[in-house]
Design a protein around this motif. Structure first.
Motif, mmCIF file in Angstrom:
data_model
loop_
_atom_site.group_PDB
_atom_site.id
_atom_site.type_symbol
_atom_site.label_atom_id
_atom_site.label_comp_id
_atom_site.label_asym_id
_atom_site.label_seq_id
_atom_site.Cartn_x
_atom_site.Cartn_y
_atom_site.Cartn_z
ATOM 1 N N ILE A 51 0.956 -1.045 0.213
ATOM 2 C CA ILE A 51 -0.061 0.093 -0.154
ATOM 3 C C ILE A 51 0.974 1.066 -0.175
ATOM 4 O O ILE A 51 0.743 2.351 -0.870
ATOM 5 N N ASP A 54 2.080 1.629 -3.425
ATOM 6 C CA ASP A 54 1.423 2.120 -4.532
ATOM 7 C C ASP A 54 1.411 3.418 -4.624
ATOM 8 O O ASP A 54 1.377 4.408 -4.665
ATOM 9 N N ALA A 55 1.251 4.431 -2.984
ATOM 10 C CA ALA A 55 0.846 5.599 -2.197
ATOM 11 C C ALA A 55 1.715 6.283 -3.432
ATOM 12 O O ALA A 55 1.208 7.868 -3.660
ATOM 13 N N MET A 57 4.159 6.005 -5.286
ATOM 14 C CA MET A 57 4.326 5.966 -6.740
ATOM 15 C C MET A 57 2.466 6.644 -7.396
ATOM 16 O O MET A 57 2.827 7.328 -8.580
ATOM 17 N N VAL A 58 1.680 6.020 -6.744
ATOM 18 C CA VAL A 58 0.408 7.022 -7.394
ATOM 19 C C VAL A 58 0.135 8.735 -7.174
ATOM 20 O O VAL A 58 -0.398 9.919 -8.069
ATOM 21 N N LEU A 59 1.025 8.652 -5.915
ATOM 22 C CA LEU A 59 0.050 10.800 -5.548
ATOM 23 C C LEU A 59 1.508 11.096 -5.514
ATOM 24 O O LEU A 59 1.268 12.230 -5.210
ATOM 25 N N THR A 60 3.020 10.518 -6.733
ATOM 26 C CA THR A 60 3.485 12.045 -6.454
ATOM 27 C C THR A 60 3.335 12.694 -7.297
ATOM 28 O O THR A 60 3.654 13.667 -7.984
ATOM 29 N N LEU A 169 -8.382 1.466 -6.463
ATOM 30 C CA LEU A 169 -7.169 1.786 -4.943
ATOM 31 C C LEU A 169 -7.722 3.241 -5.326
ATOM 32 O O LEU A 169 -7.242 4.077 -4.027
ATOM 33 N N VAL A 170 -7.784 4.175 -6.557
ATOM 34 C CA VAL A 170 -7.640 6.010 -6.545
ATOM 35 C C VAL A 170 -9.472 6.393 -6.174
ATOM 36 O O VAL A 170 -9.602 7.434 -6.567
ATOM 37 N N TYR A 232 1.058 8.792 4.459
ATOM 38 C CA TYR A 232 1.158 7.145 3.946
ATOM 39 C C TYR A 232 2.487 6.006 4.459
ATOM 40 O O TYR A 232 2.229 5.132 4.691
ATOM 41 N N PHE A 335 -9.200 -4.200 -4.555
ATOM 42 C CA PHE A 335 -8.051 -4.064 -5.673
ATOM 43 C C PHE A 335 -6.766 -5.139 -5.072
ATOM 44 O O PHE A 335 -6.704 -5.926 -4.127
ATOM 45 N N LEU A 337 -2.528 -5.884 -4.983
ATOM 46 C CA LEU A 337 -1.763 -5.363 -4.656
ATOM 47 C C LEU A 337 -1.016 -5.282 -5.514
ATOM 48 O O LEU A 337 -0.547 -6.648 -5.926
ATOM 49 N N THR A 338 0.023 -5.057 -5.744
ATOM 50 C CA THR A 338 1.117 -4.731 -6.995
ATOM 51 C C THR A 338 2.610 -5.519 -5.472
ATOM 52 O O THR A 338 2.443 -4.503 -4.684
ATOM 53 N N PRO A 339 2.656 -6.994 -6.383
ATOM 54 C CA PRO A 339 4.128 -7.054 -5.118
ATOM 55 C C PRO A 339 5.249 -6.594 -4.952
ATOM 56 O O PRO A 339 5.517 -6.035 -5.994
ATOM 57 N N PHE A 340 5.785 -6.134 -3.756
ATOM 58 C CA PHE A 340 7.197 -5.864 -3.553
ATOM 59 C C PHE A 340 7.617 -6.590 -2.257
ATOM 60 O O PHE A 340 7.519 -6.525 -1.403
ATOM 61 N N GLN B 31 5.010 -6.367 -11.238
ATOM 62 C CA GLN B 31 6.023 -4.701 -10.977
ATOM 63 C C GLN B 31 5.282 -4.281 -12.870
ATOM 64 O O GLN B 31 5.620 -3.111 -12.866
ATOM 65 N N ASN B 34 2.104 -4.610 -14.003
ATOM 66 C CA ASN B 34 1.616 -3.370 -13.753
ATOM 67 C C ASN B 34 1.583 -2.114 -13.622
ATOM 68 O O ASN B 34 0.884 -0.426 -13.562
ATOM 69 N N PHE B 38 -0.759 1.709 -13.028
ATOM 70 C CA PHE B 38 -0.224 2.736 -12.294
ATOM 71 C C PHE B 38 -0.134 3.944 -12.540
ATOM 72 O O PHE B 38 -0.309 5.255 -12.215
ATOM 73 N N ARG B 42 -1.953 7.378 -11.354
ATOM 74 C CA ARG B 42 -1.634 7.986 -11.266
ATOM 75 C C ARG B 42 -1.775 9.460 -12.228
ATOM 76 O O ARG B 42 -2.140 10.403 -11.702
ATOM 77 N N LEU B 53 -6.016 7.827 -1.173
ATOM 78 C CA LEU B 53 -6.119 6.977 -1.689
ATOM 79 C C LEU B 53 -7.410 6.208 -0.729
ATOM 80 O O LEU B 53 -7.957 7.035 -0.335
ATOM 81 N N CYS B 54 -7.826 5.258 -2.067
ATOM 82 C CA CYS B 54 -9.385 5.064 -1.818
ATOM 83 C C CYS B 54 -9.312 3.269 -0.507
ATOM 84 O O CYS B 54 -9.273 3.077 -1.541
#
Lengths: 379, 102
Positions: A51, A54-55, A57-60, A169-170, A232, A335, A337-340, B31, B34, B38, B42, B53-54
């Motif tokens: 999470i 993800d946050a 990468m997405v919230l940049t 997720l968003v 986050y 959702f 999640l993408t594994p890290f 990764q 996806n 992503f 974005r 995020l939701c």
């Protein structure tokens, strides 16, 4: 003939495995609990780490500065007249009002986030909805959703499109709407917005600009993008919240089990060690056997727990945690999640689980290894 | 080959190590796969100027934790204690901690 060290280990391993298999029930139950504890800790780690990634990468691309107005310590609507003085601050590229709010759907008991999208102003009466909303209301494109406005009247809005499931997720609870419809539903005054968002040319000036806004309008609260990202990073820290209490509970239960298992040498085990020593095993050999016993159990539990946790979080959408995360939410984003996975995570997990187990078993192993064979066999 | 238990154990260890190693490979592959999703997320964030995020939708301050102020969990009425389940799962955001952003 002297036996090589390698050969010796092989013989000791053969013997240890036979010995473990002789007490199948006891050892398998320990393995099951050990695996479960590792599975639990690893699942929480994988989930929160993904999470956070993800946050990040997405919230940049989130707004550089969000300005909210406060009234008696609570968020209040911000007058549009604040925009011009803020725009004149050196370094500010643009200031835009954001219109958004929460709509509680009394029939379905669900909360939606209504967001105004400028492009939709040309098509009042149309909305775009998140996949979670569509799923909850069992509606598709061209479906109609009734909204009860704050003046008691009803507005029937038509779904123009639905967000993709990949973006849940968003976007899961979002409803994009035109400004006219938004102001009508909430009886929103025309000269205010929910908050303001700023784009800034130079990221190094963000703090200075935020300070200037605060000096200019002391009733506002500027939120920097950096703070959003830090939020986050912090709120999904697996070492916090209720999660850690649950994990502590599980870990302590496990330590008690491991301690009990390791200290309470059965009469049979004692006799076995006594015989071994009587036929020429040294204390170091018994310790070696105990080491392999711990290694077999720890390694098996660690790898099983890790693999199961990975499958649970990334293939089964963390199904065991679903009800906890869902809480009272009616709209629940589905959702994947993408594994890290990182060496750091695996090493942390190892230190949190295998090391305590090993520490718990050191003293009892030493006691077992120094048993007096004569005394045990006479008992 | 597996006539001794130690051989079986060695094979078992190797298979497990291989599977754990495969986690890294699988994570990297997913990764890459996806990346498009992503970028889509974005884009939504940028276009709609979203800040959160939701994940939780039950309470305002867990739906948008970065926008929450210190009163939100208690603003339903005075002495309203924080009661949403998601509130206990989330740690307090740094900007609401007693020492601010330190």
């Amino acid at each position: 003939m002297t036996m090589s060290a390698f050969e010796k280990h092989r013989h000791v391993i053969d013997f240890t495995l036979s010995s473990l298999l002789r007490r199948k029930g006891k050892n398998f139950s320990l393995l099951a609990v050990y695996t479960f504890v590792i599975f639990l800790v690893a699942s929480v780690m994988f989930l929160t780490h993904s999470i956070k990634e993800d946050a990040y990468m997405v919230l940049t691309d989130a707004p550089e500065i969000t300005v909210q107005k406060l009234m008696a310590g609570r968020h209040d609507l911000i007058p549009l007249s604040y925009m011009e003085p803020i725009r004149e601050i050196r370094g500010v590229q643009s200031v835009e009002p954001r219109l958004w709010g929460y709509y509680f759907d009394g029939t379905n008991k669900a909360n939606y986030t209504l967001v105004v999208k400028k492009e939709m102003n040309n098509t009042p009466g149309a909305i775009s909805v998140g996949n979670g909303v569509a799923r909850n209301l069992l509606v598709k494109e061209n479906g109609i959703i009734p909204f009860k406005a704050y003046d008691g009247s009803y507005l029937f809005l038509k779904i123009k499109d639905v967000f993709s499931s990949e973006s849940e997720l968003v976007s899961s609870d979002l409803i994009l709407i035109s400004e006219q419809d938004f102001r009508k539903i909430f009886a929103f005054p025309p000269d205010v917005a929910t908050d303001l968002v700023l784009r800034v040319r130079n990221p190094r000036e963000l703090t200075t600009i935020a300070t200037k806004i605060n000096q200019m309008f002391p009733d506002t609260r500027p939120i920097l993008r950096e703070e959003i990202l830090r939020t986050y990073e912090a709120v999904f820290d697996w070492r916090g919240g209720l999660v850690i209490i649950i994990l502590w509970g599980a870990a302590l239960a496990f330590v008690i089990l491991a301690w009990d298992r390791a200290t309470g040498l059965s009469a049979e085990e004692k006799r076995e060690i006594g015989i071994l020593k009587a036929i020429g095993w040294e204390t170091s050999d018994v310790l070696l056997m105990k080491f392999w016993e711990g290694a077999v159990i720890s390694f098996s539990a660690f790898s099983f727990g890790l693999l199961l946790a990975y499958a649970h979080v990334y293939f089964a959408s963390f199904i065991l945690f679903e009800s906890t995360i869902k809480g009272w939410s009616i709209i629940y984003p589905q959702f994947r999640l993408t594994p890290f996975v990182s060496i750091y995570q695996i090493a942390t997990l190892f230190f949190l689980t295998v090391v305590p187990y090993t520490v718990t078993t050191i003293a009892p192993s030493w006691r077992a290894a120094t048993i007096d064979p004569d005394m045990v066999m006479r008992a | 080959m597996f006539n001794r238990k130690s051989h079986v154990l060695l094979a078992f260890f190797l298979v497990n190590l291989l599977l754990v190693g495969l986690l890294f490979v699988h994570a990297r592959v997913v990764q890459q796969k996806n990346r498009v999703s992503f970028l889509e997320k974005r884009k939504i964030v940028k276009e709609l100027q979203l800040t959160d995020l939701c994940i939780f939708t039950d309470a305002r301050y867990t739906r948008h934790p970065s926008m929450a102020d210190s009163n939100t969990p208690f603003q339903d009425h005075p002495l309203s204690l924080e009661h949403f389940p998601s509130g206990s799962l989330m740690v307090l955001p740094p900007h609401l901690r007693p020492h601010g952003n330190e």
